[in-house]
Write a protein that holds these residues in place. Structure first.
Motif: not given
Length: 670
Positions: A626-650
């Motif tokens: 799924r499109n990462p922008k559609m499944v999680a709004n980074k502004e709602s996250l405490r640590n958005p970089n942590a989610l970026e790991y899964f995008v980059q290493n999918k």
């Protein structure tokens, strides 16, 4: 689920007989001729005869109101149920009933050890002064007042003043990003904005003047902007009215006007986490929140007049709003602004000692962190501490036992679970029942909560979908700008007709005690067996080298599954084969071979929402294409970089699957 029960605490006869719950049951006996021999009998009556129950709460607490009602609760199905139609009241008016002006209403402290004690008289004066300012700004019933504030007394003052006029309150904490705040506040078109020049967290200072200006620029119909100089005294900001200037007039009058409004008039708007789109603007009403907080703070939490009630929270979490229940009970609310672990994990416990806290509220992750770091409160004087409240995530058995071994032996551990949806707990504490290791004591009075199997049948001693069969007055009156209740119905009523499905896996035993197994939308399905995420976390928490973890289950095209476990290691540790084997062994020992993940992967951080929820479902959706922008709004996250790991290493993560063919949903390239 069938493990031997370990009783950790029972209330004494004296504690029970001095409780609010005992007094209420005595009142039921004397005034209604109703007698119950146990809490479970009382609970059964409260849901079987739910109109009678809520009328008894109305009468027992002598709700101030105008008008008359013909029926307590209409026959309309959820979410269209109407309560006490024909009455008018004001939530804020009840806060100041039967209080002594010289008693302390609020205590405040922060990382800099600033200490402020505010009496009821001082609170009245401050509320009256800010109410006068709002009136001068043209604020009337139904207008919205929003705040971008830390957990400071001014936030309480502004909220009470707004609600006293029938205006509608909403708040975000200043750790929210600008676009996240705009996503929330722009939905409700506020008239007044209250900002702050900055806040402190973890020993660092974060400026927020620029962010406040950016937020205001996106709110076109503001008639007033207020700035609180919290970080720097006398910090004057262009085009903002300073807090001191706003409250300069009528500070000494202490006279507050309370606008009585219909029972279902909006009180405040709380927002969902917004991880998957625009946050839902969950709107609660004056009467519903009043009845619910009166009930929960007294009958469930047993907060008494003069007791110090603390919960670690920010203004962006529903537990901040929940604190008003302690004021309704004539307790003293203790506010803290800062990190719970700065400079050390003993910070909050030392505040509990200094401020003589009776009720200490926190999150399950905080108690787990204390446990994993071998913290002990033996050198801290907690003689006044009666209860520890825990919410935000399931509390594992080991953490229950840790509290009694290392915090205090003689206290009441009140694990609870509810939500922003109702601004209270569906399940929580009862002084009449034992505290059993790993279990939540009871379903709250008036909450017809059950576990359903896949066929929609009630089940006990088995994993089931958590549902509420009957309306509660604090359920949302609506979602703001939700035409036809579309989002409201989609959120709770799609699975079962006219039944509220909350989205948790739970088990209820025959004594009415509950275990939560995690979110049902993050369920792990292994060989046809449903596994709650909390079971995985409970076992992994026992591994000393691991600080935190996240588990997901990914469906493969052949119908099988790939279940990777992601672990964040404690400082100075790495994921070795020995640690991997220890995790697997612990899962087999505590649960079953099905609980053992297919892969264990070390990562730098676990993604969380600002309100402290793990992002299992967004991680799963990212890994399934799924499109990462559609499944999680980074502004709602405490640590958005942590989610970026899964995008980059999918692709790398998926390559570890025993079968590479993952069932993709809306597959796109990154």
């Amino acid at each position: 689920m069938n493990a031997q029960k370990k009783v950790l605490w029972n209330a004494s006869k004296a504690e029970i007989e001095s409780s609010h719950l005992f007094a209420y049951m005595q009142w039921l006996s004397q005034s209604k001729g109703l007698n119950f021999s146990s809490y479970e009998e009382l609970w059964a009556w409260s849901v079987d005869q739910h109109s009678q129950f809520w009328q008894s709460i109305w009468e027992y607490f002598d709700v101030l109101h105008d008008g008359k009602y013909d029926t307590v609760c209409s026959n309309d199905v959820m979410p269209y149920t109407q309560w006490f139609k024909g009455t008018k009241l004001n939530f804020a008016e009840h806060l100041f009933r039967n209080v002594e002006d010289i008693d302390v209403a609020l205590k405040f402290t922060n990382e800099n050890d600033e200490i402020r004690h505010i009496t009821w008289m001082e609170l009245k004066e401050e509320v009256a002064a800010f109410q006068s300012f709002l009136v001068r700004c043209g604020v009337v019933k139904g207008d919205r007042v929003v705040a971008y504030l830390p957990n400071i007394p001014e936030a309480f003052v502004a909220c009470i003043a707004s609600c006293s006029l029938g205006a509608i309150w909403s708040s975000c904490s200043p750790d929210f990003g600008v676009s996240s705040v705009i996503d929330r506040f722009s939905q409700i078109d506020p008239k007044v904005f209250i900002g702050v020049d900055g806040y402190r967290y973890g020993g660092k200072t974060y400026q927020r003047v620029k962010e406040s200006m950016e937020i205001c620029a996106s709110l076109p119909n503001l008639s007033a902007k207020v700035m609180i100089p919290y970080i720097q005294a006398e910090n004057i900001v262009d085009n903002f009215t300073s807090w001191d200037l706003a409250t300069a007039e009528q500070r000494r009058s202490g006279k507050i006007h309370f606008e009585r409004v219909p029972f279902d008039h909006p009180l405040w708007v709380l927002f969902s986490s917004g991880t998957t789109g625009i946050p839902k603007a969950i709107t609660h009403c004056h009467g519903g929140i009043l009845l619910e907080l009166l009930k929960y703070s007294t009958l469930q939490n047993d907060c008494h007049p003069g007791e110090n009630f603390f919960w670690y929270t920010t203004t962006g979490w529903m537990m901040w709003n929940f604190l008003f229940g302690a004021l309704l009970a004539k307790g003293t609310v203790v506010l803290y602004d800062g990190s719970p672990g700065y400079p050390n994990l003993d910070a909050l416990w030392k505040i509990a000692e200094r401020e003589k806290i009776h009720h200490f509220g926190t999150s399950a992750p905080f108690l787990i962190a204390c446990m994993k770091n071998d913290f002990t409160a033996k050198e801290i004087n907690l003689e006044h501490l009666r209860t520890i409240g825990s919410t935000g995530a399931p509390l594992p058995t080991e953490a229950f036992e840790y509290v009694y071994q290392h915090i205090k032996k003689d206290l009441w551990l009140c694990s609870m679970s509810g939500g922003t949806d109702v601004c209270t707990a569906f399940i929580g504490s009862s002084i009449w029942k034992p505290v059993i290791s790993g279990k939540i004591q009871a379903r709250a009075l008036g909450c017809a909560l059950y576990a359903y199997d896949e066929g929609g049948n009630k089940v006990y001693e088995a994993l089931g979908e958590m549902v509420i069969e009957k309306p509660m007055p604090s359920m949302p009156v609506f979602f703001w700008n939700d035409k036809g209740h579309k989002r409201y119905l989609e959120s709770y009523f799609e699975m079962y007709e006219n039944i509220w499905r909350h989205g948790d896996w739970i088990s209820i035993d025959k004594e009415g005690q509950i275990v939560i197994f995690g979110r049902s939308d993050a369920t792990l399905n292994r060989q046809g067996i449903r596994i709650g995420t909390s079971e995985i976390y409970n076992a992994v928490n026992k591994i000393e080298e691991v600080e935190d973890s996240l588990i997901v289950n990914i469906e493969l095209e052949d119908g099988s599954h790939f279940m990777p476990l992601f672990v964040k290691m404690r400082e100075g540790n790495v994921l070795s084969d020995d640690v991997r084997n220890a995790i697997k062994s612990q899962l087999r020992t505590d649960y079953s071979p099905r609980h053992v993940p297919d892969q264990i992967i070390q990562i730098d951080d676990i993604p969380y929402t600002i309100s402290g929820k793990k992002l299992e479902t967004p991680v799963k959706k990212i890994l399934m294409g799924r499109n990462p922008k559609m499944v999680a709004n980074k502004e709602s996250l405490r640590n958005p970089n942590a989610l970026e790991y899964f995008v980059q290493n999918k692709e790398k993560i998926l390559s570890l699957s025993p079968l590479r063919k993952v069932k993709r949903t809306n597959m796109i390239k990154f």
